[in-house]
Design an enzyme around this catalytic site. Structure first.
Site: not given
Ligand code: ADP
Ligand code: ADP
Ligand code: ZN
Length: 214
Positions: A13, A87, A126, A160, A171
């Site tokens: 996203k 969400r 990431r 992160r 998550r």
């Protein structure tokens, strides 16, 4: 035009939203980025949500709806990409109400499909440039020159805290339980378009462009 990028953590996203900002002059509204900013600046709200985010749970609807409401009052000339919002069904209803109140419409909801195995690989690899926020990946997108950001030349990168396998499991569960019902919600409204999230970043961008230009 205003659009939602809908998909699980790691679907791409943020990556695609940044391209749309570059290519179409749209504004990216990422509730994840706003919440991380609130944490960094140490606001009362930021401190309140820190532990929830690190655990991989969703923060309350009231907080994220408030953040979006504030942004929608600013200049959103080229249209908005909602990234990571809504969400929950309650957030989706609130968004619809806020847009109507501002005389705006929601033009497309792009659902990005990526399997869990790939999501785990994407999330655990990431990292981002600390200076400009450009996104990278250990295997899929390294900077052209090692240790130097392609975009701004920065040499510091961050990962992160919630991008570890344990938080990611939470998550994903949160996504399937609370967010995936939005697929049916927007499908029923005739606003949903599926895009395969598994191809290269260019392929995915091309598929999203087709939806937006249809
Ligand atoms: P991802 O890259 O995994 O999709 P985000 O950066 O969008 O993650 O969000 C990171 C965290 O911020 C989420 O796990 C959640 O704790 C919180 N968060 C972000 N957006 C929302 C939202 N719309 N509703 C509730 N919590 C949110
Ligand atoms: P999200 O915002 O949905 O959580 P990101 O855009 O941050 O996801 O992407 C997660 C990670 O996967 C990043 O490291 C990014 O560089 C990488 N990535 C994004 N899209 C692709 C793709 N199409 N192919 C391979 N890696 C990708
Ligand atoms: Zn940079």
């Amino acid at each position: 035009m205003n659009i939602i990028l809908l998909g699980p953590p790691g679907a791409g996203k943020g990556t695609q939203a940044k391209r749309l900002v570059e290519e179409r002059g749209m504004v990216q509204l990422s509730t994840g980025d706003m919440l991380r900013e609130a944490r960094t600046s140490g606001t009362a709200m930021g401190n309140k949500v820190a532990a929830i985010m690190d655990a991989g749970e969703l923060v309350t609807d009231a907080i994220v709806i408030g953040l979006i409401e504030e942004k929608l009052q600013g200049d959103i000339g080229g249209g908005v990409i909602f990234d990571g919002f809504p969400r929950t069904l309650a957030q989706a209803d609130a968004l619809s109400e806020m847009l109507t109140r501002n005389g705006q419409t929601l033009d497309a909801v792009v659902a990005m499909e990526v399997n869990d195995h790939e999501l785990i690989e994407r999330i655990t690899g990431r990292f981002t440039c600390a200076k400009c926020g450009a996104g990278y990946h250990d295997a899929f997108k390294l900077p052209a020159a090692e240790g130097v950001c392609d975009v701004c030349g920065g040499t510091e990168f961050t990962r992160r805290k919630d991008d570890n396998e344990e938080s990611l499991q939470t998550r994903l569960t949160e996504y399937y339980k609370k967010t995936s019902p939005l697929i049916g919600y927007y499908h029923a409204k005739g606003q949903l378009a599926w895009v395969k999230g598994l191809g290269s970043m260019d392929d995915v961008a091309g598929d999203i462009a087709k939806v937006l230009d249809a």
